[in-house]
Design a protein around this motif. Structure first.
Motif, PDB file in Angstrom:
ATOM      1  N   VAL A   1      -3.679  -3.794   2.736  1.00 29.44           N
ATOM      2  CA  VAL A   1      -2.849  -3.064   2.049  1.00 29.44           C
ATOM      3  C   VAL A   1      -1.872  -4.008   1.610  1.00 29.44           C
ATOM      4  N   PRO A   2      -1.243  -3.688   0.482  1.00 27.33           N
ATOM      5  CA  PRO A   2      -2.050  -3.019  -0.590  1.00 27.33           C
ATOM      6  C   PRO A   2      -3.445  -3.694  -1.112  1.00 27.33           C
TER       7      PRO A   2
ATOM      8  N   THR B   1      -3.399   3.241  16.103  1.00 24.66           N
ATOM      9  CA  THR B   1      -2.229   3.045  16.796  1.00 24.66           C
ATOM     10  C   THR B   1      -1.138   4.243  16.705  1.00 24.66           C
ATOM     11  N   ARG B   2      -0.263   4.424  17.184  1.00 18.68           N
ATOM     12  CA  ARG B   2       0.969   5.410  16.707  1.00 18.68           C
ATOM     13  C   ARG B   2       1.435   4.980  15.411  1.00 18.68           C
ATOM     14  N   ASN B   3       1.408   5.909  14.597  1.00 20.62           N
ATOM     15  CA  ASN B   3       1.930   5.942  13.197  1.00 20.62           C
ATOM     16  C   ASN B   3       1.509   4.849  12.203  1.00 20.62           C
ATOM     17  N   LYS B   4       0.255   4.699  12.378  1.00 26.11           N
ATOM     18  CA  LYS B   4      -0.535   3.629  11.736  1.00 26.11           C
ATOM     19  C   LYS B   4      -0.661   4.213  10.205  1.00 26.11           C
ATOM     20  N   GLY B   5      -0.718   5.315  10.317  1.00 24.21           N
ATOM     21  CA  GLY B   5      -0.770   6.162   8.741  1.00 24.21           C
ATOM     22  C   GLY B   5       0.613   5.855   7.989  1.00 24.21           C
ATOM     23  N   VAL B   6       1.662   5.937   8.705  1.00 19.30           N
ATOM     24  CA  VAL B   6       3.072   5.791   7.869  1.00 19.30           C
ATOM     25  C   VAL B   6       3.132   4.322   7.640  1.00 19.30           C
ATOM     26  N   GLU B   7       2.608   3.520   8.371  1.00 19.05           N
ATOM     27  CA  GLU B   7       2.795   2.215   8.166  1.00 19.05           C
ATOM     28  C   GLU B   7       2.124   1.649   6.942  1.00 19.05           C
ATOM     29  N   ILE B   8       0.835   2.664   6.794  1.00 23.29           N
ATOM     30  CA  ILE B   8      -0.062   2.347   5.563  1.00 23.29           C
ATOM     31  C   ILE B   8       0.672   2.799   4.263  1.00 23.29           C
ATOM     32  N   LEU B   9       1.481   4.060   4.447  1.00 20.17           N
ATOM     33  CA  LEU B   9       2.260   4.399   3.342  1.00 20.17           C
ATOM     34  C   LEU B   9       3.312   3.287   2.953  1.00 20.17           C
ATOM     35  N   PHE B  10       3.957   2.779   4.120  1.00 18.33           N
ATOM     36  CA  PHE B  10       5.092   1.756   3.951  1.00 18.33           C
ATOM     37  C   PHE B  10       4.439   0.746   3.028  1.00 18.33           C
ATOM     38  N   GLY B  11       3.051   0.075   3.401  1.00 22.11           N
ATOM     39  CA  GLY B  11       2.642  -1.130   2.530  1.00 22.11           C
ATOM     40  C   GLY B  11       2.232  -0.542   1.331  1.00 22.11           C
ATOM     41  N   TYR B  12       1.877   0.798   0.919  1.00 17.64           N
ATOM     42  CA  TYR B  12       1.761   1.023  -0.450  1.00 17.64           C
ATOM     43  C   TYR B  12       3.030   1.407  -1.307  1.00 17.64           C
TER      44      TYR B  12
ATOM     45  N   GLU C   1      17.904   1.082   3.697  1.00 22.00           N
ATOM     46  CA  GLU C   1      17.637  -0.231   4.529  1.00 22.00           C
ATOM     47  C   GLU C   1      17.510   0.234   6.063  1.00 22.00           C
ATOM     48  N   GLY C   2      16.450  -0.568   6.858  1.00 23.08           N
ATOM     49  CA  GLY C   2      16.254  -0.410   8.261  1.00 23.08           C
ATOM     50  C   GLY C   2      15.364   0.806   8.476  1.00 23.08           C
ATOM     51  N   LEU C   3      14.939   1.177   7.535  1.00 22.46           N
ATOM     52  CA  LEU C   3      13.988   2.591   7.821  1.00 22.46           C
ATOM     53  C   LEU C   3      12.836   2.123   8.508  1.00 22.46           C
ATOM     54  N   THR C   4      12.379   2.741   9.594  1.00 22.19           N
ATOM     55  CA  THR C   4      11.084   2.288  10.326  1.00 22.19           C
ATOM     56  C   THR C   4      10.007   3.409  10.103  1.00 22.19           C
ATOM     57  N   PRO C   5       8.525   3.122  10.119  1.00 19.89           N
ATOM     58  CA  PRO C   5       7.628   4.083  10.232  1.00 19.89           C
ATOM     59  C   PRO C   5       7.806   5.339  11.235  1.00 19.89           C
TER      60      PRO C   5
ATOM     61  N   GLY D   1      -2.029  -9.256 -13.639  1.00 14.61           N
ATOM     62  CA  GLY D   1      -3.590  -9.537 -13.715  1.00 14.61           C
ATOM     63  C   GLY D   1      -4.140  -8.953 -12.632  1.00 14.61           C
ATOM     64  N   GLU D   2      -5.101 -10.013 -12.061  1.00 20.27           N
ATOM     65  CA  GLU D   2      -6.027  -9.140 -10.882  1.00 20.27           C
ATOM     66  C   GLU D   2      -5.368  -8.668  -9.635  1.00 20.27           C
ATOM     67  N   ASP D   3      -4.246  -9.291  -9.582  1.00 22.44           N
ATOM     68  CA  ASP D   3      -3.417  -8.826  -8.271  1.00 22.44           C
ATOM     69  C   ASP D   3      -2.746  -7.717  -8.287  1.00 22.44           C
ATOM     70  N   ALA D   4      -2.531  -7.148  -9.386  1.00 18.92           N
ATOM     71  CA  ALA D   4      -1.791  -5.670  -9.829  1.00 18.92           C
ATOM     72  C   ALA D   4      -2.398  -4.886  -8.771  1.00 18.92           C
ATOM     73  N   ALA D   5      -1.512  -4.099  -7.971  1.00 17.85           N
ATOM     74  CA  ALA D   5      -1.861  -2.988  -7.271  1.00 17.85           C
ATOM     75  C   ALA D   5      -1.067  -1.608  -7.753  1.00 17.85           C
ATOM     76  N   TRP D   6      -1.718  -0.584  -7.367  1.00 13.95           N
ATOM     77  CA  TRP D   6      -1.119   0.547  -7.548  1.00 13.95           C
ATOM     78  C   TRP D   6      -0.195   0.956  -6.224  1.00 13.95           C
ATOM     79  N   MET D   7       1.147   1.273  -6.383  1.00 11.32           N
ATOM     80  CA  MET D   7       2.055   1.451  -5.362  1.00 11.32           C
ATOM     81  C   MET D   7       2.804   2.968  -5.482  1.00 11.32           C
ATOM     82  N   VAL D   8       3.075   3.549  -4.607  1.00 14.57           N
ATOM     83  CA  VAL D   8       3.591   4.718  -4.473  1.00 14.57           C
ATOM     84  C   VAL D   8       5.278   4.885  -4.866  1.00 14.57           C
TER      85      VAL D   8
END
Length: 201
Positions: free
Chosen positions: A77-78, A102-113, A124-128, A191-198
């Protein structure tokens, strides 16, 4: 043979006699089909054994294919290998399975993207955990409770750096039990490291 008569033509010189006369009996048709089925060993075996254990095996295989797949969160991720549409589907699946493993893993993935321009990254300081609580108390709770996802449409900007996707989320069994969810994504990196982010949902 019977098949040619059934189709209304003949490979011999009797085409004129068949024109308009394509009637045949069930016995003629059955005998022609039987001859063709028995041309191969596999056809013969299938023909003589009839419906049996294979039908049960086919049903078991179909049940396995249609069985719900166990959710496994992404390891990267990403992930720069994913298309914009795949990122949308991945995030929606992660949020649907928010507390797995684990708890809120889905929101952590959203944060990662989340892109550098997203509200998540700029708050600032927003947590999953805080963001998950916010989403669950608003109309966005459907992100956690939907049953199915369909991509309704996807468009890209002229330069290919932005993507706009609309997903339809099934929220109930009725035909109209859907709600729409819009995603704006940005390609970040080079380049090849480009990733789609939300940028936003």
């Amino acid at each position: 043979g019977a098949i040619n008569a059934f189709l209304g033509y003949d490979t011999g010189n009797v085409g004129e006699r068949l024109a308009g006369n394509v009637s045949l009996t069930n016995d003629q048709l059955y005998s022609e089909v039987k001859e063709r089925v028995l041309d191969t060993a596999g056809g013969f075996i299938d023909f003589v054994k009839g419906a049996s254990d294979d039908d049960d095996e086919d049903e078991e295989e179909e049940a396995l294919v249609n069985a719900p797949k166990e959710y496994v969160p992404p390891l990267t991720v990403p992930d720069s290998d994913l298309t914009a549409g795949e990122v949308v589907l991945l995030i929606l699946e992660a949020l649907k399975n928010n507390d797995n493993p684990t708890r809120n893993k889905g929101v952590e993935i959203l944060f990662g993207y989340s892109s550098s321009g997203s509200q998540i990254r700029n708050e600032e300081g927003l947590t999953p955990e805080e963001y998950a609580d916010f989403l669950k108390e608003t109309e966005y709770k459907v992100l956690f409770t939907h049953e199915e996802v369909m991509i309704d449409k996807g468009q890209y900007s002229f330069d290919g750096k932005k993507a706009f996707f609309t997903a339809r989320l099934r929220v109930g069994p009725a035909p109209l039990d859907f709600t729409s969810c819009n995603f704006i994504l940005t390609s970040e990196g080079s380049g090849e490291d480009a990733a789609w982010m939300v940028d936003s949902i």
